[in-house]
Design a protein around this motif. Structure first.
Motif, PDB file in Angstrom:
ATOM      1  N   UNK A 185      25.836   9.676  21.772  1.00 22.65           N
ATOM      2  CA  UNK A 185      24.695  10.190  21.005  1.00 22.65           C
ATOM      3  C   UNK A 185      24.591   9.563  19.616  1.00 22.65           C
ATOM      4  N   UNK A 186      24.709   8.235  19.564  1.00 22.70           N
ATOM      5  CA  UNK A 186      24.476   7.525  18.303  1.00 22.70           C
ATOM      6  C   UNK A 186      22.999   7.154  18.272  1.00 22.70           C
ATOM      7  N   UNK A 187      22.557   6.604  17.147  1.00 21.97           N
ATOM      8  CA  UNK A 187      21.145   6.216  17.039  1.00 21.97           C
ATOM      9  C   UNK A 187      20.792   5.222  18.150  1.00 21.97           C
ATOM     10  N   UNK A 188      21.622   4.204  18.339  1.00 22.33           N
ATOM     11  CA  UNK A 188      21.335   3.203  19.382  1.00 22.33           C
ATOM     12  C   UNK A 188      21.392   3.846  20.772  1.00 22.33           C
ATOM     13  N   UNK A 194      20.902   7.041  21.562  1.00 20.11           N
ATOM     14  CA  UNK A 194      19.765   7.955  21.761  1.00 20.11           C
ATOM     15  C   UNK A 194      18.480   7.158  21.990  1.00 20.11           C
ATOM     16  N   UNK A 195      18.360   6.025  21.289  1.00 15.15           N
ATOM     17  CA  UNK A 195      17.202   5.155  21.494  1.00 15.15           C
ATOM     18  C   UNK A 195      17.153   4.709  22.953  1.00 15.15           C
ATOM     19  N   UNK A 244      16.111   7.606  25.142  1.00 18.77           N
ATOM     20  CA  UNK A 244      14.665   7.843  25.033  1.00 18.77           C
ATOM     21  C   UNK A 244      13.901   6.867  25.915  1.00 18.77           C
TER      22      UNK A 244
END
Ligand SMILES: [Zn+2]
Ligand SMILES: [Zn+2]
Lengths: 204, 256
Positions: A146-149, A151-152, A155
């Motif tokens: 669940x890091x920014x990358x 989660x991206x 998505x």
């Protein structure tokens, strides 16, 4: 004529390309090989040669494997209708150790990274779609950090997998076992509160 | 050794050595800066998971010898930017703004106004704010902070005030809009609807004042956004040496 490099120095240099390997560890390892029996070292060299010659990606799950399909994909006890998507091969082992999963995996080999220009084409997303279209799949589990990358990437996959008549799930963010609420960041706590699960119903 | 406590947004993360992490920050007081978080990959004790891209932190930075990478001695979470993670568009815009800051500003140079503009824009993108308007506002403030603010209300060459027109010619090299008389003598890069240019002038005039919701709706509904986005990006690009990777990434999403 180019100068021939001292093999010890060459080895230290090459070992340092291993992620997480600093000069100190590389030097320690190089000295270890120098002192080790020739057979052991040559065995290692042979294993490295075979690694490059014989390892490939499983045509099903894209995990690196000696065989294709890999052991997991060929295992009749695993449920091929449930696919757990991971970013990296190294994430399979910890998930397997949980003992909580009997489906198959799919390895993306990375996460979407806008600043590094890593787009969907650089990941094994097309093979995932081919897999889903090729056979009945009922659930896709997104088990990505669940890091920014991460989660991206989730998505993007959620968008891609919607309207295909399958269940898409992701691992919840919350408290780690053995962690302390006092030392947990407020965003994780907020997420854990919002995603709380019911343990008993109200008496009527 | 000098210790500085400041606020910062994480822009880059690169594994370093055996267990360290290089953390590229946009700090409030020191501009962009690469710091080293010792042991951050081995133990989660000190930093937990908070050193994530686009997380906003209170940080303690220790500068050591000259030439040594400054040490990230401590960090606590201000805002994780969870709202950014609700749609790909939001993520893409946030990365794009972050990359412009990272690539377009000089390390160690304090740019407080740009920092404020950046965190404000991140907040709005994360909280369902209207994205076109937010991005346009950020890019205008970015251009201003870096000293290449485009001339939009008067001719960039002869400084004649711009008359109301259906279409306005723009020259990157001249530095903004052109009056009809100057068009033949300049390199015209693109033409924008006059009302689109006027809306940019308006946004800039409003400065930091938060516009009313009504204005936001009006503006984001404008059909001119693709053209404006193109202009704002190209004009910024003209002054940068590199093409931001996240822009190409985002464009691919839009085209898909
Ligand atoms: Zn396989
Ligand atoms: Zn003119």
């Amino acid at each position: 004529m180019a100068a021939v490099k001292d093999p010890l120095r060459l080895l230290v240099e090459l070992l340092q390309k291993v992620p997480g390997m600093g000069e100190k560890s590389a030097t320690r390892m190089a000295y270890h090989f120098m002192k080790a029996p020739a057979q052991e070292v040559l065995g290692l060299a042979e294993a490295l040669r075979r690694l490059k010659a014989e390892m490939r990606e499983c045509e099903e799950c894209c995990d690196v494997s000696f065989r294709s399909p890999c052991e997991t994909c060929a295992n009749p006890k695993r449920d091929p209708a449930v696919i757990c998507v991971v970013a990296d091969s190294s994430h399979i082992k910890p998930l397997e150790r949980s003992g909580a999963y009997a489906g198959v995996y799919h390895v993306l080999h990375g996460t979407l990274s806008p600043m590094e220009n890593v787009g969907p084409e650089q990941l094994r997303i097309a093979p995932l779609l081919r897999r889903i279209e090729g056979r009945p799949v009922c659930e896709v589990i997104l088990a990505i950090n669940p890091t920014m990358e991460g989660e991206t990437t989730m998505l993007y996959l959620m968008d891609l997998l919607k309207d295909r008549g399958l269940r898409v799930t992701k691992l919840p963010v919350g408290l780690a076992l053995g962690s302390d609420i006092e030392y947990t960041d407020h965003e994780t706590l907020g997420k854990a509160l919002r995603d709380r699960v019911q343990v008993s119903s109200r008496a009527t | 050794m000098k210790s500085i406590a400041t606020e910062a947004v994480v822009l880059r993360r690169t594994p370093f050595g055996e267990s360290d992490l290089l953390v590229g920050l946009f700090t409030r007081d020191l501009g962009v800066l690469t710091t080293i978080a010792k042991g951050a990959r081995r133990s989660r004790k000190r930093f937990g998971g908070i050193l994530d891209t686009l997380a906003r932190l209170n940080v303690l930075i220790e500068t050591r010898r000259a030439n040594a990478i400054p040490l990230l001695a401590g960090a606590s979470l201000v805002d994780f930017g969870l709202g950014l993670r609700s749609s790909l568009d939001r993520v893409a815009i946030a990365y794009y703004m972050g990359e412009l800051v990272w690539r377009g500003t000089k390390p160690g140079v304090r740019l407080i106004e740009l920092y404020e503009a950046f965190v404000q824009a991140l907040d709005r993108v994360a909280s369902d704010g209207p994205m076109p308007r937010t991005l346009a506002e950020f890019l205008l403030r970015y251009q201003q902070a870096l000293g290449y603010r485009p001339k939009l209300d008067a001719c960039a060459l002869c400084h004649a005030p711009l008359a109301v027109a259906a279409e306005v010619a723009i020259s990157y090299r001249a530095g903004g809009v052109l009056c009809p008389a100057c068009v033949p003598s300049a390199e015209v890069n693109l033409r924008l609807p006059g009302r689109a240019v006027r809306s940019l002038v308006e946004i800039r005039a409003q400065g930091d004042r938060r516009p009313t919701d009504h204005a936001l709706e009006d503006w984001s509904a404008a059909a001119d956004w693709p053209a404006l986005r193109h202009f704002l990006h190209r004009f910024t690009q003209y002054h940068l040496d590199v093409q931001p990777a996240s822009w190409r990434w985002w464009q691919r999403l839009i085209d898909a």
